[in-house]
Design a protein around this motif. Sequence first.
Motif, short mmCIF file in Angstrom:
data_model
loop_
_atom_site.label_atom_id
_atom_site.label_comp_id
_atom_site.label_asym_id
_atom_site.label_seq_id
_atom_site.Cartn_x
_atom_site.Cartn_y
_atom_site.Cartn_z
N ALA A 4 0.82 -1.20 0.00
CA ALA A 4 0.00 0.00 0.00
C ALA A 4 0.86 1.26 0.00
O ALA A 4 0.59 2.21 -0.74
N ARG A 5 1.90 1.28 0.82
CA ARG A 5 2.77 2.47 0.89
C ARG A 5 3.50 2.70 -0.42
O ARG A 5 3.81 3.85 -0.78
N ALA A 6 3.75 1.64 -1.16
CA ALA A 6 4.46 1.76 -2.43
C ALA A 6 3.55 2.18 -3.58
O ALA A 6 4.00 2.33 -4.72
N GLY A 7 2.25 2.35 -3.30
CA GLY A 7 1.32 2.77 -4.33
C GLY A 7 0.79 1.64 -5.18
O GLY A 7 0.23 1.88 -6.26
N ALA A 8 0.92 0.39 -4.67
CA ALA A 8 0.49 -0.78 -5.46
C ALA A 8 -0.94 -1.20 -5.17
O ALA A 8 -1.41 -2.19 -5.72
N GLY A 9 -1.63 -0.45 -4.31
CA GLY A 9 -3.05 -0.70 -4.13
C GLY A 9 -3.43 -1.52 -2.91
O GLY A 9 -2.59 -1.83 -2.06
N PRO A 10 -4.72 -1.86 -2.82
CA PRO A 10 -5.28 -2.49 -1.62
C PRO A 10 -5.05 -4.00 -1.55
O PRO A 10 -4.70 -4.65 -2.54
N THR A 11 -5.29 -4.55 -0.35
CA THR A 11 -5.21 -5.99 -0.10
C THR A 11 -6.36 -6.38 0.82
O THR A 11 -6.75 -5.62 1.69
N LEU A 12 -6.88 -7.58 0.60
CA LEU A 12 -7.88 -8.17 1.50
C LEU A 12 -7.22 -9.30 2.27
O LEU A 12 -6.69 -10.25 1.68
N ILE A 13 -7.23 -9.20 3.60
CA ILE A 13 -6.66 -10.23 4.47
C ILE A 13 -7.80 -10.86 5.27
O ILE A 13 -8.56 -10.16 5.92
N GLU A 14 -7.90 -12.17 5.22
CA GLU A 14 -8.88 -12.87 6.04
C GLU A 14 -8.14 -13.55 7.20
O GLU A 14 -7.28 -14.40 6.99
N VAL A 15 -8.48 -13.15 8.41
CA VAL A 15 -7.87 -13.69 9.62
C VAL A 15 -8.87 -14.63 10.27
O VAL A 15 -9.98 -14.20 10.63
N LYS A 16 -8.50 -15.89 10.45
CA LYS A 16 -9.43 -16.88 10.99
C LYS A 16 -9.05 -17.26 12.42
O LYS A 16 -7.90 -17.61 12.69
N PHE A 17 -10.03 -17.22 13.31
CA PHE A 17 -9.82 -17.55 14.72
C PHE A 17 -11.16 -17.78 15.40
O PHE A 17 -12.20 -17.86 14.74
#
Length: 332
Positions: free
Chosen positions: A235-248
């Motif tokens: 994101a800081r490099a300007g490469a766009g968003p990410t979706l992270i799924e955290v399972k618990f």
Amino acid sequence: MSSTVATDQSAAQLTPGRLLEAYRVMRTIREFEERVHEEFATGDIPGFVHLYAGEEASAAAICSHLDDRDAIASTHRGHGHCIAKGVDVVAMMAEIYGKSTGSCRGKGGSMHIADLSKGMLGANGIVGGGPPLICGRALASKFKGDGGVAVAFFGDGASNQGTTLESLNLATVWNLPAIFVAENNGYAEATSASWSVATDDIADRAAAFGMPGVIVDGFDFFAVHEVAGEAVARARAGAGPTLIEVKFTRYFGHFEGDQQLYRGTEVADARRDLDCLLKFRDTVTRSGQLTPEQLAAVDQEVATLIEEAVTAAKAAPAPGEADLTTDVYVSY
């Protein structure tokens, strides 16, 4: 490569100081939530509370990569996110008690704790209310060029909300420095995610919005830390968003008073076999990076802090009539 080896390698990349701070954040969240659970049972806390115990590794690991440029938006289950982003614990406890010394001067309560000075845009009683806010904050950072990243935490229930899906789309269209964290604890209130979410994994939806989707074990601080580091750097490099799924697994009910008839032994099993604090302690002591004595000292310091927070909250004054319209409207 085994998961133990991968975890050990990730831990080795962190200094003892950073490891201690990560443990302190997770221990503070756990002790805060366990104490709120006890205090709520007395009837002295107004309104609802939704506890984050069991999910500490997500907030702690992700927020460890953030700084003053960055902002987060939370959910109704927001205490852990607040603590991980640096909101004052004493003021948080006072807010939960509805006192004038609280983070929002007693007007927000548990579900609406915020501290804009820390980049904490607020817990949110609206399911799926955080992702659109994060798009706005990420857009502001993009225009200012300050390198800031905006993170939206949301649950498996909110993953089905139009606000969330629209925000995922917008973040890619505008190439925003945004990260969307789906904290999948298995239930939207009492409804199983396996019944209500069309895909097996929430992260699978990322491809439809042109962004990476990553699934991570939410009981493993180091696994979450590694995934979050990559997303923040992207994101800081300007490469766009990410979706992270955290399972618990969350350790308490959807809200305090939830009878949890929809669950079996999974909570007891998770506390015994999967707990993020126990796994963290095992990793750092086995490697020799931290000692049991160092961790015990943090435990004691946190216990003292939580006791002081509760004592101060109980003694603090309630908001007065004159406080009714303060901090409500902005004067331009």
